[in-house]
Scaffold this motif. Structure first.
Motif, PDB file in Angstrom:
ATOM      1  N   ALA A 155       9.889  16.662   2.905  1.00 27.01           N
ATOM      2  CA  ALA A 155       8.612  16.265   2.314  1.00 27.01           C
ATOM      3  C   ALA A 155       8.816  15.547   0.987  1.00 27.01           C
ATOM      4  O   ALA A 155       9.652  15.940   0.171  1.00 27.01           O
ATOM      5  CB  ALA A 155       7.725  17.494   2.099  1.00 27.01           C
ATOM      6  N   SER A 156       8.043  14.483   0.801  1.00 31.56           N
ATOM      7  CA  SER A 156       7.877  13.817  -0.499  1.00 31.56           C
ATOM      8  C   SER A 156       6.378  13.641  -0.677  1.00 31.56           C
ATOM      9  O   SER A 156       5.819  12.612  -0.295  1.00 31.56           O
ATOM     10  CB  SER A 156       8.590  12.464  -0.528  1.00 31.56           C
ATOM     11  N   ILE A 157       5.741  14.656  -1.217  1.00 32.91           N
ATOM     12  CA  ILE A 157       4.275  14.646  -1.269  1.00 32.91           C
ATOM     13  C   ILE A 157       3.781  13.548  -2.197  1.00 32.91           C
ATOM     14  O   ILE A 157       2.917  12.753  -1.838  1.00 32.91           O
ATOM     15  CB  ILE A 157       3.751  16.022  -1.688  1.00 32.91           C
ATOM     16  N   SER A 158       4.347  13.462  -3.386  1.00 33.48           N
ATOM     17  CA  SER A 158       4.011  12.369  -4.288  1.00 33.48           C
ATOM     18  C   SER A 158       4.984  11.223  -4.053  1.00 33.48           C
ATOM     19  O   SER A 158       6.208  11.419  -4.039  1.00 33.48           O
ATOM     20  CB  SER A 158       4.091  12.819  -5.751  1.00 33.48           C
ATOM     21  N   THR A 159       4.454  10.030  -3.863  1.00 34.72           N
ATOM     22  CA  THR A 159       5.327   8.876  -3.630  1.00 34.72           C
ATOM     23  C   THR A 159       6.007   8.417  -4.901  1.00 34.72           C
ATOM     24  O   THR A 159       6.989   7.680  -4.853  1.00 34.72           O
ATOM     25  CB  THR A 159       4.532   7.697  -3.053  1.00 34.72           C
ATOM     26  N   ARG A 160       5.469   8.786  -6.060  1.00 38.56           N
ATOM     27  CA  ARG A 160       6.026   8.401  -7.364  1.00 38.56           C
ATOM     28  C   ARG A 160       6.257   6.887  -7.450  1.00 38.56           C
ATOM     29  O   ARG A 160       7.241   6.426  -8.017  1.00 38.56           O
ATOM     30  CB  ARG A 160       7.327   9.168  -7.635  1.00 38.56           C
ATOM     31  N   MET A 165       6.961   4.761  -5.021  1.00 35.95           N
ATOM     32  CA  MET A 165       7.969   4.180  -4.143  1.00 35.95           C
ATOM     33  C   MET A 165       7.400   2.980  -3.391  1.00 35.95           C
ATOM     34  O   MET A 165       6.339   3.063  -2.776  1.00 35.95           O
ATOM     35  CB  MET A 165       8.488   5.224  -3.148  1.00 35.95           C
ATOM     36  N   GLN A 166       8.109   1.892  -3.426  1.00 40.29           N
ATOM     37  CA  GLN A 166       7.685   0.664  -2.773  1.00 40.29           C
ATOM     38  C   GLN A 166       7.522   0.883  -1.266  1.00 40.29           C
ATOM     39  O   GLN A 166       8.402   1.416  -0.601  1.00 40.29           O
ATOM     40  CB  GLN A 166       8.716  -0.437  -3.022  1.00 40.29           C
ATOM     41  N   GLY A 167       6.383   0.474  -0.718  1.00 42.92           N
ATOM     42  CA  GLY A 167       6.142   0.570   0.713  1.00 42.92           C
ATOM     43  C   GLY A 167       5.596   1.902   1.182  1.00 42.92           C
ATOM     44  O   GLY A 167       5.265   2.054   2.361  1.00 42.92           O
ATOM     45  N   ALA A 168       5.500   2.884   0.283  1.00 42.06           N
ATOM     46  CA  ALA A 168       4.976   4.191   0.681  1.00 42.06           C
ATOM     47  C   ALA A 168       3.479   4.085   0.976  1.00 42.06           C
ATOM     48  O   ALA A 168       2.760   3.328   0.337  1.00 42.06           O
ATOM     49  CB  ALA A 168       5.230   5.223  -0.411  1.00 42.06           C
ATOM     50  N   CYS A 169       3.036   4.856   1.958  1.00 40.61           N
ATOM     51  CA  CYS A 169       1.639   4.796   2.397  1.00 40.61           C
ATOM     52  C   CYS A 169       0.874   6.045   1.962  1.00 40.61           C
ATOM     53  O   CYS A 169       1.474   7.112   1.777  1.00 40.61           O
ATOM     54  CB  CYS A 169       1.577   4.665   3.912  1.00 40.61           C
ATOM     55  N   PHE A 170      -0.435   5.880   1.805  1.00 41.89           N
ATOM     56  CA  PHE A 170      -1.367   6.969   1.555  1.00 41.89           C
ATOM     57  C   PHE A 170      -1.270   7.472   0.111  1.00 41.89           C
ATOM     58  O   PHE A 170      -0.231   7.376  -0.535  1.00 41.89           O
ATOM     59  CB  PHE A 170      -1.154   8.131   2.536  1.00 41.89           C
ATOM     60  N   THR A 171      -2.372   8.008  -0.372  1.00 36.11           N
ATOM     61  CA  THR A 171      -2.387   8.596  -1.710  1.00 36.11           C
ATOM     62  C   THR A 171      -1.673   9.943  -1.687  1.00 36.11           C
ATOM     63  O   THR A 171      -1.466  10.546  -0.629  1.00 36.11           O
ATOM     64  CB  THR A 171      -3.825   8.803  -2.195  1.00 36.11           C
ATOM     65  N   ASP A 172      -1.314  10.426  -2.873  1.00 37.91           N
ATOM     66  CA  ASP A 172      -0.650  11.730  -2.944  1.00 37.91           C
ATOM     67  C   ASP A 172      -1.527  12.817  -2.348  1.00 37.91           C
ATOM     68  O   ASP A 172      -1.026  13.735  -1.668  1.00 37.91           O
ATOM     69  CB  ASP A 172      -0.320  12.064  -4.396  1.00 37.91           C
ATOM     70  N   GLU A 173      -2.825  12.752  -2.601  1.00 26.51           N
ATOM     71  CA  GLU A 173      -3.740  13.774  -2.090  1.00 26.51           C
ATOM     72  C   GLU A 173      -3.838  13.711  -0.564  1.00 26.51           C
ATOM     73  O   GLU A 173      -3.887  14.743   0.113  1.00 26.51           O
ATOM     74  CB  GLU A 173      -5.115  13.597  -2.725  1.00 26.51           C
ATOM     75  N   GLU A 174      -3.858  12.495  -0.024  1.00 31.13           N
ATOM     76  CA  GLU A 174      -3.870  12.345   1.430  1.00 31.13           C
ATOM     77  C   GLU A 174      -2.588  12.891   2.035  1.00 31.13           C
ATOM     78  O   GLU A 174      -2.619  13.573   3.078  1.00 31.13           O
ATOM     79  CB  GLU A 174      -4.033  10.868   1.806  1.00 31.13           C
ATOM     80  N   ARG A 175      -1.484  12.617   1.405  1.00 31.45           N
ATOM     81  CA  ARG A 175      -0.196  13.095   1.906  1.00 31.45           C
ATOM     82  C   ARG A 175      -0.131  14.620   1.843  1.00 31.45           C
ATOM     83  O   ARG A 175       0.355  15.266   2.772  1.00 31.45           O
ATOM     84  CB  ARG A 175       0.939  12.469   1.094  1.00 31.45           C
ATOM     85  N   LEU A 224      -0.197   9.891  11.573  1.00 25.21           N
ATOM     86  CA  LEU A 224      -0.129   8.461  11.306  1.00 25.21           C
ATOM     87  C   LEU A 224       1.261   8.071  10.832  1.00 25.21           C
ATOM     88  O   LEU A 224       1.851   8.737   9.966  1.00 25.21           O
ATOM     89  CB  LEU A 224      -1.149   8.075  10.222  1.00 25.21           C
ATOM     90  N   GLU A 225       1.781   6.987  11.394  1.00 25.51           N
ATOM     91  CA  GLU A 225       3.050   6.435  10.941  1.00 25.51           C
ATOM     92  C   GLU A 225       2.937   5.995   9.489  1.00 25.51           C
ATOM     93  O   GLU A 225       1.884   5.528   9.047  1.00 25.51           O
ATOM     94  CB  GLU A 225       3.442   5.233  11.802  1.00 25.51           C
ATOM     95  N   GLY A 226       4.037   6.096   8.762  1.00 22.92           N
ATOM     96  CA  GLY A 226       4.048   5.708   7.370  1.00 22.92           C
ATOM     97  C   GLY A 226       4.545   4.297   7.141  1.00 22.92           C
ATOM     98  O   GLY A 226       4.813   3.906   6.012  1.00 22.92           O
ATOM     99  N   SER A 227       4.669   3.520   8.220  1.00 22.53           N
ATOM    100  CA  SER A 227       5.141   2.147   8.087  1.00 22.53           C
ATOM    101  C   SER A 227       4.453   1.295   9.142  1.00 22.53           C
ATOM    102  O   SER A 227       3.768   1.802  10.035  1.00 22.53           O
ATOM    103  CB  SER A 227       6.659   2.083   8.265  1.00 22.53           C
ATOM    104  N   ASN A 228       4.661   0.001   9.030  1.00 21.75           N
ATOM    105  CA  ASN A 228       4.160  -0.934  10.029  1.00 21.75           C
ATOM    106  C   ASN A 228       5.344  -1.656  10.658  1.00 21.75           C
ATOM    107  O   ASN A 228       6.236  -2.124   9.947  1.00 21.75           O
ATOM    108  CB  ASN A 228       3.213  -1.948   9.393  1.00 21.75           C
ATOM    109  N   VAL A 229       5.351  -1.741  11.969  1.00 22.75           N
ATOM    110  CA  VAL A 229       6.471  -2.340  12.693  1.00 22.75           C
ATOM    111  C   VAL A 229       5.951  -3.468  13.569  1.00 22.75           C
ATOM    112  O   VAL A 229       4.940  -3.304  14.261  1.00 22.75           O
ATOM    113  CB  VAL A 229       7.195  -1.287  13.568  1.00 22.75           C
ATOM    114  N   ALA A 230       6.651  -4.592  13.541  1.00 23.95           N
ATOM    115  CA  ALA A 230       6.241  -5.741  14.348  1.00 23.95           C
ATOM    116  C   ALA A 230       6.778  -5.599  15.771  1.00 23.95           C
ATOM    117  O   ALA A 230       7.710  -6.276  16.187  1.00 23.95           O
ATOM    118  CB  ALA A 230       6.759  -7.032  13.718  1.00 23.95           C
ATOM    119  N   ALA A 231       6.202  -4.666  16.511  1.00 22.98           N
ATOM    120  CA  ALA A 231       6.614  -4.452  17.902  1.00 22.98           C
ATOM    121  C   ALA A 231       5.368  -4.161  18.729  1.00 22.98           C
ATOM    122  O   ALA A 231       4.441  -3.486  18.270  1.00 22.98           O
ATOM    123  CB  ALA A 231       7.607  -3.297  17.990  1.00 22.98           C
TER     124      ALA A 231
END
Length: 263
Positions: A10-15, A17-27, A225-232
């Motif tokens: 777990a990394s609840i707070s993204t601090r 981090m580039q590309g991280a999704c969702f707010t800390d509260e959502e996570r 929900l996935e935490g990234s977007n993939v071109a597939a």
């Protein structure tokens, strides 16, 4: 038979981090809901245990109270200063696992663990814990799922057909320490040095070893929900959407009828 403990990274707070999704509260809510699912799914039986490890410095009091201090759940809160968000998820996840092995009583007692990405549930997780636990009783050391095919290359799609799924795997502590743990320094998501590729490179030369299983017999049923977007074409942000269900059904058919096509 005692089961391998489930390690929820777990990394609840993204601090930031580039590309991280969702707010800390959502996570936080996602981690809480996933932990509650695993508690209800697994901890009705004394043989299962959970290790929840966060590396972001987030206050875990709300999460621990959410599961009412269950003694079969071990919580570890790591010092965020030991982690480097400029190198992305893979570097920090392996470093988190290293520290979990050093500090977790449950992992030390078991000598191994089943690792999952802690933010979303795997609805058929019991199958994988049970399978891995039986395999490790027979001197197994690694249970992971890789894809290894040239279909995307032949179609000119540019997608990767050679990688490991690091959202779910089981490993013994000796194997992890010998082959995986110290290689976190090689990873940097922002330079294309991903954990999925590193784990594939580690596993591929070992696929014929009897203490390694590198292809699951069934598809993990991921939720959330996935935490990234993939071109597939097969990618679905909602992992349990209609597209996700169809992908999982197709994957199970391939595994059953074409077991040597690692798609």
């Amino acid at each position: 038979m005692d089961k391998l403990p489930l390690l929820m990274t777990a990394s609840i707070s993204t601090r930031g981090m580039q590309g991280a999704c969702f707010t800390d509260e959502e996570r936080e809510k996602m981690y809480m809901d996933t932990l509650l699912f695993y508690r209800n799914e697994l901890l009705t039986e004394e043989k299962y245990k959970i290790v929840f490890v966060d590396n972001s410095g987030w206050n875990l009091s709300s999460i621990t109270s959410y599961v009412e201090g269950n003694p079969s759940i071990e919580f570890l809160s790591l010092n965020p200063a030991d982690f480097d968000v400029t190198k992305g998820k893979g570097y920090n996840e392996l470093l988190l696992i290293n520290k979990a092995i050093e500090n977790s009583v449950f992992i030390k007692e078991a000598g191994g663990f089943v690792k999952v990405t802690g933010r979303y549930p795997i609805y058929n997780i019991k199958y994988f814990i049970d399978y891995a636990s039986r395999f490790f009783e027979r001197k197994g050391h690694l249970y992971i799922d890789i894809k290894d095919h040239k279909l995307y290359d032949r179609l000119g799609l540019g997608w990767c057909g050679h990688s490991a799924d690091v959202r779910l795997f089981a490993v013994s502590v000796p194997f992890y320490n010998e082959f995986i743990g110290n290689r976190y320094i090689e990873l940097n998501d922002y330079k294309g040095l991903l954990l999925e590729g590193l784990m594939f490179d580690i596993v591929k030369p070992m696929i014929n070893r009897p203490d390694i299983i590198c292809r699951f017999k069934k598809e993990p049923h991921f939720g959330g929900l996935e935490g990234s977007n993939v071109a597939a074409f097969s990618f679905s942000k909602n992992q349990d959407s209609l597209k996700g269900k169809l992908k999982r059904c197709f994957g199970n058919m391939v595994r059953l009828f074409f077991p040597h096509f690692w798609f």
